[in-house]
Design a protein around this motif. Structure first.
Motif, PDB file in Angstrom:
ATOM      1  N   LEU A 176      -8.296   6.956   9.432  1.00  0.00           N
ATOM      2  CA  LEU A 176      -7.369   5.919   9.889  1.00  0.00           C
ATOM      3  C   LEU A 176      -5.964   6.334   9.488  1.00  0.00           C
ATOM      4  O   LEU A 176      -5.744   6.791   8.363  1.00  0.00           O
ATOM      5  CB  LEU A 176      -7.738   4.564   9.288  1.00  0.00           C
ATOM      6  CG  LEU A 176      -6.955   3.355   9.826  1.00  0.00           C
ATOM      7  CD1 LEU A 176      -7.849   2.124   9.929  1.00  0.00           C
ATOM      8  CD2 LEU A 176      -5.757   3.048   8.932  1.00  0.00           C
ATOM      9  N   THR A 177      -5.020   6.184  10.405  1.00  0.00           N
ATOM     10  CA  THR A 177      -3.632   6.571  10.141  1.00  0.00           C
ATOM     11  C   THR A 177      -2.734   5.343  10.103  1.00  0.00           C
ATOM     12  O   THR A 177      -2.743   4.520  11.023  1.00  0.00           O
ATOM     13  CB  THR A 177      -3.125   7.549  11.217  1.00  0.00           C
ATOM     14  OG1 THR A 177      -3.938   8.726  11.211  1.00  0.00           O
ATOM     15  CG2 THR A 177      -1.680   7.947  10.946  1.00  0.00           C
ATOM     16  N   LEU A 178      -1.957   5.243   9.032  1.00  0.00           N
ATOM     17  CA  LEU A 178      -0.997   4.163   8.844  1.00  0.00           C
ATOM     18  C   LEU A 178       0.414   4.723   8.943  1.00  0.00           C
ATOM     19  O   LEU A 178       0.759   5.674   8.247  1.00  0.00           O
ATOM     20  CB  LEU A 178      -1.195   3.520   7.465  1.00  0.00           C
ATOM     21  CG  LEU A 178      -0.104   2.543   6.993  1.00  0.00           C
ATOM     22  CD1 LEU A 178      -0.093   1.293   7.856  1.00  0.00           C
ATOM     23  CD2 LEU A 178      -0.304   2.183   5.514  1.00  0.00           C
ATOM     24  N   GLN A 179       1.232   4.134   9.807  1.00  0.00           N
ATOM     25  CA  GLN A 179       2.643   4.520   9.935  1.00  0.00           C
ATOM     26  C   GLN A 179       3.516   3.515   9.186  1.00  0.00           C
ATOM     27  O   GLN A 179       3.518   2.323   9.503  1.00  0.00           O
ATOM     28  CB  GLN A 179       3.062   4.564  11.406  1.00  0.00           C
ATOM     29  CG  GLN A 179       4.553   4.819  11.622  1.00  0.00           C
ATOM     30  CD  GLN A 179       4.987   6.190  11.143  1.00  0.00           C
ATOM     31  OE1 GLN A 179       4.516   7.203  11.651  1.00  0.00           O
ATOM     32  NE2 GLN A 179       5.887   6.236  10.167  1.00  0.00           N
ATOM     33  N   LEU A 180       4.234   3.983   8.178  1.00  0.00           N
ATOM     34  CA  LEU A 180       5.141   3.117   7.435  1.00  0.00           C
ATOM     35  C   LEU A 180       6.414   2.861   8.228  1.00  0.00           C
ATOM     36  O   LEU A 180       6.781   3.633   9.119  1.00  0.00           O
ATOM     37  CB  LEU A 180       5.509   3.758   6.097  1.00  0.00           C
ATOM     38  CG  LEU A 180       4.360   4.108   5.154  1.00  0.00           C
ATOM     39  CD1 LEU A 180       4.912   4.661   3.843  1.00  0.00           C
ATOM     40  CD2 LEU A 180       3.468   2.902   4.886  1.00  0.00           C
ATOM     41  N   LYS A 181       7.099   1.789   7.862  1.00  0.00           N
ATOM     42  CA  LYS A 181       8.361   1.446   8.527  1.00  0.00           C
ATOM     43  C   LYS A 181       9.519   2.287   7.990  1.00  0.00           C
ATOM     44  O   LYS A 181      10.508   2.513   8.693  1.00  0.00           O
ATOM     45  CB  LYS A 181       8.662  -0.042   8.346  1.00  0.00           C
ATOM     46  CG  LYS A 181       9.934  -0.515   9.038  1.00  0.00           C
ATOM     47  CD  LYS A 181      10.072  -2.025   8.976  1.00  0.00           C
ATOM     48  CE  LYS A 181      11.408  -2.481   9.557  1.00  0.00           C
ATOM     49  NZ  LYS A 181      11.583  -2.099  10.966  1.00  0.00           N
ATOM     50  N   TRP A 182       9.387   2.759   6.754  1.00  0.00           N
ATOM     51  CA  TRP A 182      10.482   3.504   6.142  1.00  0.00           C
ATOM     52  C   TRP A 182       9.919   4.575   5.227  1.00  0.00           C
ATOM     53  O   TRP A 182       8.712   4.808   5.212  1.00  0.00           O
ATOM     54  CB  TRP A 182      11.418   2.524   5.408  1.00  0.00           C
ATOM     55  CG  TRP A 182      12.738   3.100   5.005  1.00  0.00           C
ATOM     56  CD1 TRP A 182      13.240   3.192   3.743  1.00  0.00           C
ATOM     57  CD2 TRP A 182      13.739   3.677   5.855  1.00  0.00           C
ATOM     58  NE1 TRP A 182      14.488   3.788   3.758  1.00  0.00           N
ATOM     59  CE2 TRP A 182      14.807   4.097   5.047  1.00  0.00           C
ATOM     60  CE3 TRP A 182      13.821   3.883   7.239  1.00  0.00           C
ATOM     61  CZ2 TRP A 182      15.962   4.712   5.556  1.00  0.00           C
ATOM     62  CZ3 TRP A 182      14.965   4.495   7.753  1.00  0.00           C
ATOM     63  CH2 TRP A 182      16.023   4.892   6.915  1.00  0.00           C
ATOM     64  N   VAL A 183      10.787   5.225   4.472  1.00  0.00           N
ATOM     65  CA  VAL A 183      10.364   6.334   3.626  1.00  0.00           C
ATOM     66  C   VAL A 183       9.475   5.854   2.474  1.00  0.00           C
ATOM     67  O   VAL A 183       9.387   4.663   2.189  1.00  0.00           O
ATOM     68  CB  VAL A 183      11.597   7.082   3.055  1.00  0.00           C
ATOM     69  CG1 VAL A 183      12.438   7.655   4.187  1.00  0.00           C
ATOM     70  CG2 VAL A 183      12.432   6.143   2.179  1.00  0.00           C
ATOM     71  N   THR A 184       8.851   6.814   1.798  1.00  0.00           N
ATOM     72  CA  THR A 184       7.999   6.495   0.656  1.00  0.00           C
ATOM     73  C   THR A 184       8.813   5.819  -0.439  1.00  0.00           C
ATOM     74  O   THR A 184       9.767   6.398  -0.973  1.00  0.00           O
ATOM     75  CB  THR A 184       7.359   7.782   0.095  1.00  0.00           C
ATOM     76  OG1 THR A 184       6.576   8.392   1.121  1.00  0.00           O
ATOM     77  CG2 THR A 184       6.483   7.475  -1.107  1.00  0.00           C
ATOM     78  N   GLN A 185       8.461   4.584  -0.763  1.00  0.00           N
ATOM     79  CA  GLN A 185       9.126   3.833  -1.819  1.00  0.00           C
ATOM     80  C   GLN A 185       8.242   2.645  -2.191  1.00  0.00           C
ATOM     81  O   GLN A 185       7.221   2.387  -1.555  1.00  0.00           O
ATOM     82  CB  GLN A 185      10.518   3.369  -1.389  1.00  0.00           C
ATOM     83  CG  GLN A 185      10.546   2.511  -0.144  1.00  0.00           C
ATOM     84  CD  GLN A 185      11.978   2.145   0.276  1.00  0.00           C
ATOM     85  OE1 GLN A 185      12.951   2.736  -0.168  1.00  0.00           O
ATOM     86  NE2 GLN A 185      12.114   1.154   1.138  1.00  0.00           N
ATOM     87  N   ALA A 186       8.650   1.907  -3.226  1.00  0.00           N
ATOM     88  CA  ALA A 186       7.817   0.826  -3.751  1.00  0.00           C
ATOM     89  C   ALA A 186       7.633  -0.316  -2.759  1.00  0.00           C
ATOM     90  O   ALA A 186       6.758  -1.160  -2.955  1.00  0.00           O
ATOM     91  CB  ALA A 186       8.408   0.300  -5.059  1.00  0.00           C
ATOM     92  N   ILE A 200      -1.330   8.266   5.254  1.00  0.00           N
ATOM     93  CA  ILE A 200      -0.132   7.420   5.218  1.00  0.00           C
ATOM     94  C   ILE A 200       1.062   8.262   5.652  1.00  0.00           C
ATOM     95  O   ILE A 200       1.424   9.235   4.992  1.00  0.00           O
ATOM     96  CB  ILE A 200       0.107   6.852   3.810  1.00  0.00           C
ATOM     97  CG1 ILE A 200      -1.109   6.041   3.345  1.00  0.00           C
ATOM     98  CG2 ILE A 200       1.365   5.992   3.786  1.00  0.00           C
ATOM     99  CD1 ILE A 200      -1.018   5.546   1.909  1.00  0.00           C
ATOM    100  N   LYS A 201       1.668   7.896   6.782  1.00  0.00           N
ATOM    101  CA  LYS A 201       2.801   8.640   7.330  1.00  0.00           C
ATOM    102  C   LYS A 201       4.106   7.915   6.997  1.00  0.00           C
ATOM    103  O   LYS A 201       4.317   6.784   7.437  1.00  0.00           O
ATOM    104  CB  LYS A 201       2.655   8.784   8.848  1.00  0.00           C
ATOM    105  CG  LYS A 201       1.437   9.590   9.276  1.00  0.00           C
ATOM    106  CD  LYS A 201       1.190   9.496  10.774  1.00  0.00           C
ATOM    107  CE  LYS A 201       2.305  10.100  11.592  1.00  0.00           C
ATOM    108  NZ  LYS A 201       1.968  10.124  13.047  1.00  0.00           N
ATOM    109  N   PRO A 202       4.987   8.546   6.212  1.00  0.00           N
ATOM    110  CA  PRO A 202       6.278   7.920   5.913  1.00  0.00           C
ATOM    111  C   PRO A 202       7.107   7.747   7.184  1.00  0.00           C
ATOM    112  O   PRO A 202       6.947   8.490   8.153  1.00  0.00           O
ATOM    113  CB  PRO A 202       6.950   8.924   4.959  1.00  0.00           C
ATOM    114  CG  PRO A 202       5.831   9.750   4.413  1.00  0.00           C
ATOM    115  CD  PRO A 202       4.830   9.836   5.528  1.00  0.00           C
ATOM    116  N   GLY A 203       7.989   6.759   7.148  1.00  0.00           N
ATOM    117  CA  GLY A 203       8.898   6.547   8.267  1.00  0.00           C
ATOM    118  C   GLY A 203      10.247   7.158   7.962  1.00  0.00           C
ATOM    119  O   GLY A 203      10.390   7.979   7.054  1.00  0.00           O
ATOM    120  N   GLY A 204      11.253   6.753   8.711  1.00  0.00           N
ATOM    121  CA  GLY A 204      12.602   7.277   8.527  1.00  0.00           C
ATOM    122  C   GLY A 204      13.520   6.761   9.608  1.00  0.00           C
ATOM    123  O   GLY A 204      13.086   6.005  10.501  1.00  0.00           O
ATOM    124  N   PRO A 205      14.781   7.122   9.577  1.00  0.00           N
ATOM    125  CA  PRO A 205      15.760   6.592  10.534  1.00  0.00           C
ATOM    126  C   PRO A 205      15.465   6.948  11.986  1.00  0.00           C
ATOM    127  O   PRO A 205      15.929   6.253  12.895  1.00  0.00           O
ATOM    128  CB  PRO A 205      17.086   7.207  10.068  1.00  0.00           C
ATOM    129  CG  PRO A 205      16.694   8.412   9.271  1.00  0.00           C
ATOM    130  CD  PRO A 205      15.406   8.054   8.619  1.00  0.00           C
TER     131      PRO A 205
END
Length: 332
Positions: free
Chosen positions: A25-35, A58-63
């Motif tokens: 299962l792949t999860l896309q975060l809204k932003w970069v790796t952080q708390a 877990i895939k980090p996000g970004g701008p």
């Protein structure tokens, strides 16, 4: 020797089968790796996903990453996004559905310099306000519309500064106020040397314009697949454990986040403060972490529909959320 070799072969096959039993299962975060995303990293690090027979990426996000586009392109099974952006995307044709709501409260604020002379929202007229775009502008636009302030057109009431993901416009006095989160940019302003008593903050929660933020979204097609629906339920259940652990063990959660930051950009003191503030947004969910309260959804929709000049969405969404997954997750 032959028996030992045979047993070793059997063991190898068993290990391979066990590895294959882990559903991906792949999860896309809204932003970069952080708390802000501590619960997901904790769930993976502590083996909560593995306990549910899940192999979670877990895939980090970004701008340059828009989670709805990632979901539409099949790049993730689940994305984290704010509800205004998700509903706006849904109206534009991306069939996103909220399957769990991780943040109960909003952390969004406008942070203003006191020396700008702003004392109340009534003073925004004629001012320059910094706003994030890429989907984060929707709560702001709804608030301005509620105040009766035009943000576009020939003679706007305020100047909207398209804010980068930093606090420079406030530090350099390019804007009277900027968008900040309780858990992130506000503290960047403080770390830059501006004292709290030199600032005035307007929390969206206090202004009656708070909309739901970090939630889980998937596509209608994935929800119709029984095997994927089961996988999502296990994912939500393990994630709730991850967040519960993170809130109760914040120092350890911060270490886990830092260990997962491949860039090395995050610092312990900032992430520690972030974890403390994020915990406030996740906590106090009587029906369990992830349960979307229909009243919270209706409030968000009402705010987004409330715009008279340029509403975020033009009609009340249908089928934009479901308790199907969270109910299945809570049955075990």
């Amino acid at each position: 020797m032959r028996l030992i070799g045979l047993l070793a072969g059997v063991a190898a096959v068993a290990l391979t089968a066990a590895a294959q039993a882990q559903d991906k299962l792949t999860l896309q975060l809204k932003w970069v790796t952080q708390a802000q995303f501590a619960g997901y990293y904790v769930a993976k690090d502590k083996g909560f996903y593995k306990d549910e027979k899940l192999d979670v990426t877990i895939k980090p996000g970004g701008p340059d990453i828009a989670p709805p586009q990632v979901a539409a392109g099949g790049g993730a099974d689940v994305i984290i996004d704010w509800m205004p952006a998700a509903l706006a995307s849904r109206e534009k044709g991306v069939p996103l559905v909220n399957i769990a709501q991780i943040y109960k409260r909003s952390g969004m604020m406008l942070t203003c310099r006191k020396d700008s002379g702003i004392k109340t929202p009534a003073d925004f007229k004629g001012r320059t306000l910094g706003v994030w775009f890429a989907g984060n502008e929707y709560p702001f636009l709804s608030w301005m519309d509620k105040l009766g302030l035009k943000t576009s057109g020939a003679n706007p009431d305020i100047k909207v500064l398209k804010q980068g993901f930093n606090v420079d416009p406030l530090l350099q006095k390019q804007a009277d106020c900027i968008s900040t989160m309780t858990y992130n940019e506000y503290w960047q302003v403080i770390d830059a040397g501006i004292k709290p008593d030199q600032l005035l903050v307007f929390k969206y929660e206090d202004q009656g314009v708070a909309t739901l933020e970090d939630g889980f979204y998937t596509t209608e097609a994935k929800l119709k697949d029984p095997a994927m629906a089961d996988r999502l339920a296990r994912f939500v259940r393990a994630t709730a454990k991850g967040w519960d652990y993170a809130v109760k063990n914040q120092a350890e959660a911060v270490k886990i986040v830092l260990n997962n930051d491949a860039t090395g950009a995050q610092k312990a003191n900032h992430q520690t403060r972030m974890m403390g503030e994020v915990a406030k947004l996740v906590a106090d969910q009587p029906k369990g972490i992830g349960y979307l309260e229909p009243a919270d959804y209706e409030r968000t929709v009402g705010i987004l529909l409330g715009g008279k000049s340029d509403p975020v969405i033009t009609k009340k969404p249908a089928g934009a959320w479901t308790h199907q997954i969270i109910d299945a997750a809570m049955k075990k």
